[in-house]
Design a protein around this motif. Sequence first.
Motif, PDB file in Angstrom:
ATOM      1  N   GLU A  16       0.823  -1.206   0.000  1.00 61.09           N
ATOM      2  CA  GLU A  16       0.000   0.000   0.000  1.00 61.09           C
ATOM      3  C   GLU A  16       0.856   1.255   0.000  1.00 61.09           C
ATOM      4  N   ALA A  17       1.930   1.244   0.800  1.00 59.55           N
ATOM      5  CA  ALA A  17       2.814   2.412   0.850  1.00 59.55           C
ATOM      6  C   ALA A  17       3.458   2.669  -0.512  1.00 59.55           C
ATOM      7  N   ILE A  18       3.906   1.603  -1.177  1.00 53.02           N
ATOM      8  CA  ILE A  18       4.537   1.753  -2.489  1.00 53.02           C
ATOM      9  C   ILE A  18       3.520   2.234  -3.514  1.00 53.02           C
ATOM     10  N   PRO A  45       9.975   1.501   6.202  1.00 52.46           N
ATOM     11  CA  PRO A  45      11.173   0.697   5.921  1.00 52.46           C
ATOM     12  C   PRO A  45      10.842  -0.737   5.523  1.00 52.46           C
ATOM     13  N   GLU A  46       9.661  -1.240   5.921  1.00 56.50           N
ATOM     14  CA  GLU A  46       9.288  -2.602   5.556  1.00 56.50           C
ATOM     15  C   GLU A  46       9.033  -2.731   4.051  1.00 56.50           C
ATOM     16  N   ALA A  47       8.959  -1.599   3.330  1.00 56.58           N
ATOM     17  CA  ALA A  47       8.682  -1.628   1.894  1.00 56.58           C
ATOM     18  C   ALA A  47       9.953  -1.680   1.053  1.00 56.58           C
ATOM     19  N   ASP A  48      11.128  -1.635   1.661  1.00 58.48           N
ATOM     20  CA  ASP A  48      12.379  -1.527   0.905  1.00 58.48           C
ATOM     21  C   ASP A  48      12.585  -2.685  -0.074  1.00 58.48           C
ATOM     22  N   ALA A  49      12.374  -3.924   0.385  1.00 66.29           N
ATOM     23  CA  ALA A  49      12.611  -5.090  -0.478  1.00 66.29           C
ATOM     24  C   ALA A  49      11.677  -5.087  -1.683  1.00 66.29           C
TER      25      ALA A  49
END
Length: 400
Positions: A16-18, A45-49
């Motif tokens: 959702e953030a991306i 930060p959990e969206a980095d990968a």
Amino acid sequence: MDDQATEATEATEATEAIDKAFAAALYADGVEGLDTGASLLAAAPEADAELWCRGEELVRRAWERGWQPADVLRMVARAQDDTAHGTDRTHQTQLAAELITTETRRYGDTLPPRWQAQLAELAPHDSPRSDRFSQATTTLALYRLLLRLPAIEPVGPAPGTPLHAPLPPGHEEPRILTRIRALLAKAEATGFPEEAEALTAKAQELMARHTIDEALLASRTHAKDTPGACRIGVDAPYETAKAILLDAVATANRCRAVWNEAYGFSTVVGFEPDLEVVELLHTSLLVQGTAAMTKAEAGQRAGGRKRTKTFRQAFLLAYANRLGARLAAAAQDVTVESPDAGELLPVLAARDVAVTSHTGRMFPETTTTRVRGATDLEGWAHGTAAADEAQVAPGRRRLP
């Protein structure tokens, strides 16, 4: 179950953030969207990968649209200032190189030689750490650029497409090309014009033998050899003169060059041995011409002259114009003087027809461009003299 539920929730939040960041930054113009998207990603930060995987996907789409690694990096370098708002251009280039490197690893050793050569030039280097907002801004600016790359004429199969002729293990370029590279490198490095002329002349002689031998071999073995294409960067400043020089080199070596001014490259169409020669000779002549221009310009400044832009423009136009005539004459001499001329001439004529037809299919609509005239007599004279000094064939120092 709790761990699985937590992981699923984090994955959903990351997606959702991306998606929100992309909607704000990638599908809208202006710097405000970049700031909004970067704020969303900096707080997730959990969206980095997943964000990195999205970048690899954008790179993969670029390949499918006809782009190659060097093309993508060239576009990053040419990006407008508003695209790079709030970003470090060095970091953006490094990020693009890292994405390209990781995405192409999946193809192993099946990449064409030109892809392998372009990837080999992506020298990694450590970038200083920056805050999450700055990193996100740089990433979104790059992704916006990748997303908006249009489809262009492909000059080879996209990665993952089976090659018609797989390269054998340990494949290396012909030894004669290694010798040619060494000779041209010495010609570019020496400070003695006579030595540079001799080295360039020997390299041109080997080039002519290489392309003639390859054409005769293909004819005698009835090889199903067809024209290919490659892209060569034409960078500012004075890109018009540089494009004219590349066109002259291509034409003299039985190729055709089509300049794309907007994207900073020319597409050269021809048979593979001739394309290799065009790449080598154009690069060397451009280096030698730039060195000669710098030396001539220094002499002008020592004489009290201050304006140099018009001098450089005229110099490079004259250099390209003169070399075009000299290269064409040299190519004709080598062909006519070949011991196999009787067999060679119809072979080359057939290859010329094939190259012209292939160029027409790749570029059904082309236009001519008006060249801004040279207005500096001194620059033109020095450029012509430099072209005369850049010997391109044995035994031919000047045109009458």
